[in-house]
Design an enzyme around this catalytic site. Structure first.
Site, PDB file in Angstrom:
ATOM      1  N   GLN A   1      -1.343   0.185  -3.658  1.00 34.40           N
ATOM      2  CA  GLN A   1      -0.799   1.422  -4.213  1.00 34.40           C
ATOM      3  C   GLN A   1       0.269   1.028  -5.238  1.00 34.40           C
ATOM      4  O   GLN A   1       0.377   1.627  -6.286  1.00 34.40           O
ATOM      5  CB  GLN A   1      -0.191   2.257  -3.084  1.00 34.40           C
ATOM      6  CG  GLN A   1       0.615   3.463  -3.524  1.00 34.40           C
ATOM      7  CD  GLN A   1      -0.282   4.585  -3.968  1.00 34.40           C
ATOM      8  OE1 GLN A   1      -1.353   4.792  -3.427  1.00 34.40           O
ATOM      9  NE2 GLN A   1       0.135   5.315  -4.982  1.00 34.40           N
TER      10      GLN A   1
ATOM     11  N   ILE B   1       0.960   6.941  -0.079  1.00 37.30           N
ATOM     12  CA  ILE B   1       0.318   5.947   0.787  1.00 37.30           C
ATOM     13  C   ILE B   1      -1.141   5.776   0.396  1.00 37.30           C
ATOM     14  O   ILE B   1      -1.849   6.756   0.151  1.00 37.30           O
ATOM     15  CB  ILE B   1       0.391   6.401   2.263  1.00 37.30           C
ATOM     16  CG1 ILE B   1       1.847   6.633   2.662  1.00 37.30           C
ATOM     17  CG2 ILE B   1      -0.253   5.362   3.179  1.00 37.30           C
ATOM     18  CD1 ILE B   1       2.000   7.487   3.886  1.00 37.30           C
ATOM     19  N   CYS B   2      -1.583   4.531   0.355  1.00 36.27           N
ATOM     20  CA  CYS B   2      -2.996   4.262   0.084  1.00 36.27           C
ATOM     21  C   CYS B   2      -3.655   3.866   1.394  1.00 36.27           C
ATOM     22  O   CYS B   2      -3.487   2.743   1.848  1.00 36.27           O
ATOM     23  CB  CYS B   2      -3.120   3.149  -0.941  1.00 36.27           C
ATOM     24  SG  CYS B   2      -4.806   2.712  -1.323  1.00 36.27           S
ATOM     25  N   LEU B   3      -4.353   4.782   2.010  1.00 32.91           N
ATOM     26  CA  LEU B   3      -4.989   4.494   3.291  1.00 32.91           C
ATOM     27  C   LEU B   3      -6.296   5.282   3.363  1.00 32.91           C
ATOM     28  O   LEU B   3      -6.320   6.478   3.076  1.00 32.91           O
ATOM     29  CB  LEU B   3      -4.040   4.903   4.433  1.00 32.91           C
ATOM     30  CG  LEU B   3      -4.517   4.601   5.851  1.00 32.91           C
ATOM     31  CD1 LEU B   3      -4.695   3.112   6.050  1.00 32.91           C
ATOM     32  CD2 LEU B   3      -3.538   5.148   6.874  1.00 32.91           C
TER      33      LEU B   3
ATOM     34  N   ASN C   1       0.804  -1.226   0.000  1.00 30.96           N
ATOM     35  CA  ASN C   1       0.000   0.000   0.000  1.00 30.96           C
ATOM     36  C   ASN C   1       0.836   1.274   0.000  1.00 30.96           C
ATOM     37  O   ASN C   1       0.318   2.355   0.233  1.00 30.96           O
ATOM     38  CB  ASN C   1      -0.951   0.001   1.195  1.00 30.96           C
ATOM     39  CG  ASN C   1      -1.796  -1.250   1.243  1.00 30.96           C
ATOM     40  OD1 ASN C   1      -1.553  -2.142   2.052  1.00 30.96           O
ATOM     41  ND2 ASN C   1      -2.747  -1.364   0.336  1.00 30.96           N
TER      42      ASN C   1
END
Lengths: 622, 217
Positions: B122, B87-89, B79
Site C-alpha cells: 500500500q 489498508i491493503c488486505l 501494507n
C-alpha cells in the site's frame, strides 16, 4: 429489427469453428457471404448483393440470439462430458468459453477442472458416469430446501453464538457430486438454526445451501445475489462462506430471484427488484460471452442489449486495412429507460438515432474513412494540452535576463520587461542600449543568434498553424453534425409548409428529409477526412485525396445552402429538382471518397507522416 | 428489525462477551454503523506493546459488501499507508465473505501486522525500506509503535539523550553519517534521502549529484 429474426442453426456452427476463437478469418469469407445472403432480406443495415469496399460484413444479434449460441455450446459440452447444463455452462465460463481448451483440459484432469470452475468441492470423487446427472437434474425441478424449525426461539438464541463454527469440512462424499443443489433434509434439522449472516433464528426460517452445505437463510442469499449482480456486476457468484470456491449455478440463482408460481408473494417492491436482478444477471452472462469472442461486440449505446458479430474485424491486424463501422440495427434508447422522455431523448440527439459504432475501437460513431489507430491518435491530440505549449512557443519570447515569458501585444520593438526592467529589442533580443541611434528599426537582424532563434520560432508556428487548419475544419463539421438535430426539426417544418402551400403530397416532400440525412452522413465523412489529411504523408496520393475531399465539401455546402434557402410556392418545383439532383451527387462524391480510401488501405497505398501501428515508418518527419 | 442492525448489534455484543481475543469494538458516536476497533500489536513483532485503533465504517449493504476499515493509529507497515492509514488486505476487497465478522476482520488485521506482504504494498516507500533493509525497517516500526501506539520503544538501552534530530533520522530509517554529509545543502536532507531510499546496498548506486538534485527540487 432483430426481434423478429429467427436464429438459425447454421450460424451456430459457424461460430463453433475453431477459427473464431483465434480471431482469424482467412477462410471465413465464403461462409460469411452465405450468411449475409440468407438474411439479407431481414436486414436493412446489411448490404444486399456485393458489398462496397468501404463497408464490412457484419450481423446484428439480439440478446436471445447470443443466448442461443451459448446454449449450443452448453449442449455440446453436455453431450461430450455427460454433465448437466449448469455444470457445462460453469465449466465453459471458467474457460472463457474456449470449448477446445475446456475439452482438452477436462479430458486430461476432469476433477481439477471441476474444482477450479467452482462446480465441485476439492477432494471430490470423480464425476458420476454420464447419464446419471441428467436424471438427477430431471428429478430436481425444485431445489429449494425449505426447512421448518420447531424449536423455540429461546433455545435458538442460547445455542446461536456457540454454533458459530460452520460445517465447512463436511466429509460426506455425496455432496461433492456436481449436481446443482442439495435436496436432502439437513441432518441437524432438530437443532435450532441460526443464520450465520443475519443471526436470524426464527423458526420456519427458509434456508438454502450449495453442495458445500454452507447453509444460510434465503433472505441473506437473496440480498447477497442482488448485491453481487447489481452493485458489482458480477456473474460468477460464489458461496458466501469464507474461502469456499463453489459457484452458484444459474438454476440456483433463478430460484432465489424468481419465485415459482404459487409461492408466497413477497412484498411487490422486492419481487420487482429481484426480477430485475435476474434480467441483469442474464445480461451479464451474455456480456461475458460476447467479451470472450473477438468477433463479437456488445452495442455500446445505453440500455441496448444487442450484439454485433463482425468476423472480418476480429483481428487487430485487419484494423489497418478496414474501418469496421457497424450498427446493431436498433434506434433511439431502449424502452427500459422510462425516465427519459421522448423530448429528453430528442435533446440528447439520441431520439431515433441508429446505433452506429465502430467495431474496432471505442469510438461510438462512424469514423470512416480513417482507420481506428489514426482516429484514436487524432482524438488524443485534440484532447491534449500539448497545443497550448505550442501556442506559447509561437506567440511569446523570454526576457533575456530574468527569463519571464512575454507576449508582445502591440507597440514597438523596444521592450521593457515588467519584472526586471531590462530593456531589449524584440527582433534581435539584444540589449536596447546597443542599438544606438537606430531606434525602431533593428539593424542587427541578420546576426547569428537572431537567425537561429527565428528558425526555431517559425517552425513551431508553422506546425501550430497546420494543426489549427485541420482542427478547425474537423471541429466545424463536428459542430454541424451536432446542429443537425435542429436542422431536422426545421426541415420537418418546411416539409409541412410545402405540403400546405403546394400540391405536393407527403411522399413527394420526403426528398428534403433524405437530403438532410445525406448531409449529416457526408459531414461525418468530411470531419474524419481532415483527421486523415493531417496525418497523411505528402505526395500525389495525398493530393488526390484532398481533391476528392474538396469536391465532396463543395457539394455538401451547396446542398446545405439549398436546404436553408427560403421556400416560395412558385419555386418549389425547381427547389425539388435541385435538391434531388444535389443529393444524388453528394451521395456519389461521398461514395468516391470512402471507396477510394478503403481501396487505398487494402492496397497499402497510404503513407503517414507519423508512426502508426501496423504501417511502415514514415519517410518524412514533421 | 433491520438485518444489518441486528447483525452489527450482535457482533458488538459478541465481542464484549469474548474476553480472550483482546479485540475491542466501541461506538464512536450515536450510529452503530461507525465504530472504532482496537487490538494490541502482536507479540514478537516490532508492533509488540503498542495498541492500534481502527476506524470502521459499515456500508449500507453490509454484510454482503465488505466493511471499510483504516488505521487511526499511525503504523509503519508495507501494507498500510503511512499517511492515511488505508489498508491493503484482500478480505477487505474481493476476498470478502459475508460470513466474516468485524472481530474476524480485526484479527486478520492483527495477523497482517505479523506477516507483511511487501510485494503487494500500500505504501511503496515503506515496502522499499522493508525490502532493502529489514533491520532498519524494524527500528523505524518500533519507533513508530512507541511514538504513536504507546509502545515500549527500542529494547537496547542506548539512552534517549541524543536529541530530537537523531530520532528523526531513525524514523526515516537512515544513518546519521549519511544525513550529516548532506546537511549543508538543505534542511530537508532527511526527506530527500528517504525518498531516494538511501539505505544499505542502495547507497553505492546513488551518486551524490543525484542526492543534491533531489535536495534542490
Amino acid at each position: 429489427m432483430s426481434s423478429d429474426y429467427e436464429y438459425s442453426d447454421d450460424d451456430g456452427d459457424y461460430y463453433d469453428d475453431e477459427e473464431m476463437i483465434d480471431g482469424t478469418q482467412d477462410d471465413e469469407e465464403g461462409s460469411g457471404d452465405e450468411m449475409m445472403d440468407n438474411f439479407g432480406d431481414d436486414f436493412k443495415v446489411a448490404p444486399k448483393g456485393k458489398h462496397k469496399s468501404y463497408e464490412v460484413e457484419y450481423e446484428s444479434l439480439s440478446q436471445q440470439a447470443v443466448e442461443n449460441m451459448m446454449q449450443q455450446d452448453v449442449d455440446h459440452i453436455c453431450g461430450i462430458f455427460g454433465v448437466d447444463e449448469d455444470t457445462a455452462s460453469l465449466l465453459l465460463r471458467h474457460m472463457k468459453w474456449n470449448k477446445e481448451r475446456l475439452i482438452e483440459k477436462y479430458m486430461d484432469k476432469p476433477t481439477s477442472v471441476l474444482v477450479a470452475a467452482g462446480v465441485s468441492l476439492p477432494e471430490a470423487p470423480p464425476p458420476p458416469p454420464p447419464g446419471r446427472t441428467h436424471t438427477n437434474a430431471a428429478t430436481q425441478p425444485n431445489s429449494r430446501r425449505p426447512t421448518t424449525r420447531g424449536t423455540s426461539k429461546l433455545l435458538g438464541l442460547a445455542s446461536g453464538p456457540k454454533s458459530a463454527k460452520l460445517p465447512a469440512s463436511s466429509p460426506t462424499a455425496t455432496y461433492a457430486t456436481p449436481k446443482p443443489l442439495q435436496r436432502q433434509p439437513s441432518k441437524k434439522a432438530d437443532d435450532a438454526f441460526v443464520c450465520q449472516i443475519c443471526f436470524n433464528d426464527a423458526p420456519n426460517l427458509q434456508t438454502l445451501s450449495l453442495d458445500c452445505e454452507h447453509t444460510y437463510c434465503t433472505d441473506c442469499w437473496t440480498d447477497y445475489v442482488v448485491s453481487k449482480v447489481r452493485d458489482e456486476s458480477e456473474h460468477s457468484i460464489r458461496c458466501m462462506a469464507e474461502g469456499c470456491a463453489l459457484v452458484a449455478p444459474d438454476r440456483f440463482i433463478r430460484e432465489i430471484l424468481l419465485p415459482e408460481p404459487g409461492a408466497p408473494i413477497l412484498d411487490s417492491k422486492k419481487g420487482e427488484q429481484n426480477a430485475k436482478t435476474w434480467i441483469r444477471f442474464q445480461e451479464l452472462l451474455v456480456r461475458y460471452f460476447v467479451a470472450c469472442y473477438h468477433s463479437l461486440k456488445f452495442c455500446p449505446y445505453p440500455s441496448c442489449t444487442n450484439t454485433v458479430s463482425c468476423p472480418s474485424a476480429a483481428s487487430k491486424s485487419s484494423l489497418t486495412t478496414i474501418v469496421p463501422t457497424v450498427s446493431c440495427g436498433a434506434r433511439g434508447i431502449g424502452s427500459e429507460i422510462q425516465d427519459l422522455t421522448q423530448s429528453q431523448q430528442f435533446g440528447l440527439g439520441l431520439h431515433g438515432k441508429e446505433h452506429i459504432f465502430c467495431f474496432g475501437c471505442p469510438i461510438e460513431s462512424d469514423h470512416r474513412p480513417v482507420i481506428c489507430n489514426v482516429a484514436k491518435m487524432w482524438l488524443k491530440k485534440c484532447r491534449d494540452d500539448s497545443e497550448t505549449a505550442n501556442w506559447i512557443k509561437s506567440n511569446t519570447k523570454e526576457c533575456p535576463t530574468c527569463q519571464s515569458t512575454i507576449e508582445k501585444n502591440g507597440g514597438c520593438n523596444h521592450m521593457t520587461c515588467k519584472k526586471c526592467k531590462h530593456e531589449f529589442c524584440w527582433v534581435c533580443m539584444g540589449p536596447w542600449s546597443e542599438h544606438g541611434t537606430a531606434w525602431y528599426s533593428c539593424n542587427r537582424y541578420d546576426e547569428k543568434t537572431g537567425v537561429e532563434a527565428r528558425d526555431a520560432q517559425s517552425k513551431s508556428r508553422a506546425s501550430l498553424e497546420r494543426y489549427l487548419h485541420y482542427y478547425n475544419r474537423w471541429a466545424n463539421h463536428e459542430q454541424s453534425a451536432k446542429l443537425s438535430v435542429d436542422l431536422y426539426a426545421k426541415t420537418e417544418k418546411k416539409m409541412e409548409e410545402m405540403q400546405i402551400t403546394s400540391a405536393l403530397t407527403w411522399i413527394e416532400v420526403q426528398f428534403m428529409k433524405k437530403a438532410v440525412e445525406e448531409v449529416e452522413k457526408c459531414r461525418t465523412t468530411l470531419k474524419w477526412t481532415y483527421c486523415m489529411a493531417y496525418y497523411l504523408g505528402r505526395g500525389n496520393e495525398k493530393e488526390l485525396f484532398e481533391d476528392n475531399q474538396r469536391d465532396l465539401e463543395k457539394a455538401v455546402e451547396d446542398l446545405s445552402e439549398l436546404l436553408e434557402s427560403p421556400i416560395e410556392p412558385e419555386n418549389i418545383p425547381t427547389l425539388r429538382q435541385g435538391v434531388t439532383n444535389k443529393t444524388v451527387y453528394v451521395q456519389k462524391r461521398n461514395e468516391i471518397v470512402l471507396e477510394d480510401t478503403a481501396k487505398g488501405f487494402l492496397e497499402g497505398r497510404w503513407r503517414w507522416n507519423v508512426k502508426v501501428e501496423g504501417f511502415d515508418d514514415p519517410e518524412e518527419q514533421l | 428489525m433491520d438485518a444489518r442492525l441486528r447483525r452489527v448489534n450482535k457482533e458488538i455484543a459478541d465481542c464484549k462477551n469474548d474476553k480472550t481475543s483482546q479485540i475491542k469494538i466501541e461506538l464512536i458516536d450515536e450510529s452503530p454503523f461507525h465504530l472504532k476497533g482496537s487490538f494490541p500489536g502482536p507479540e514478537g513483532t516490532p508492533y509488540e506493546g503498542g495498541y492500534f485503533e481502527v476506524d470502521i465504517v459499515i456500508p449500507e449493504s453490509y454484510p454482503f459488501q465488505p466493511v471499510k476499515m483504516k488505521f487511526i493509529t499511525k503504523v509503519y507497515h508495507p501494507n498500510v499507508s503511512s499517511a492515511s492509514g488505508a489498508i491493503c488486505l484482500d478480505i477487505l476487497k474481493d476476498a470478502w465473505s459475508p460470513v466474516l465478522t468485524l472481530k474476524s476482520t480485526l484479527i486478520s488485521l492483527q495477523s497482517l501486522l505479523c506477516s507483511p506482504e511487501p510485494n503487494d504494498p500500500q505504501d511503496a516507500e515503506v515496502a522499499k525500506h522493508y525490502m532493502t533493509s529489514k533491520s532498519s525497517f524494524d527500528d523505524t516500526a518500533v519507533y513508530w509503535t512507541q511514538v504513536y501506539a504507546g509502545g515500549p520503544g527500542p529494547k537496547d538501552k542506548k539512552g534517549k539523550g541524543s536529541g530530537k534530530e537523531r530520532d528523526e533520522v531513525a524514523i526515516a530509517g537512515l544513518e546519521k553519517a549519511h544525513v550529516d554529509r548532506f546537511e549543508q545543502w538543505d534542511s530537508k536532507e532527511i526527506d530527500a534521502l528517504r525518498r531516494l531510499n538511501y539505505r544499505g546496498p542502495n547507497i553505492a548506486q546513488i551518486s551524490d549529484d543525484r542526492v543534491v538534485e533531489e535536495l534542490l527540487k
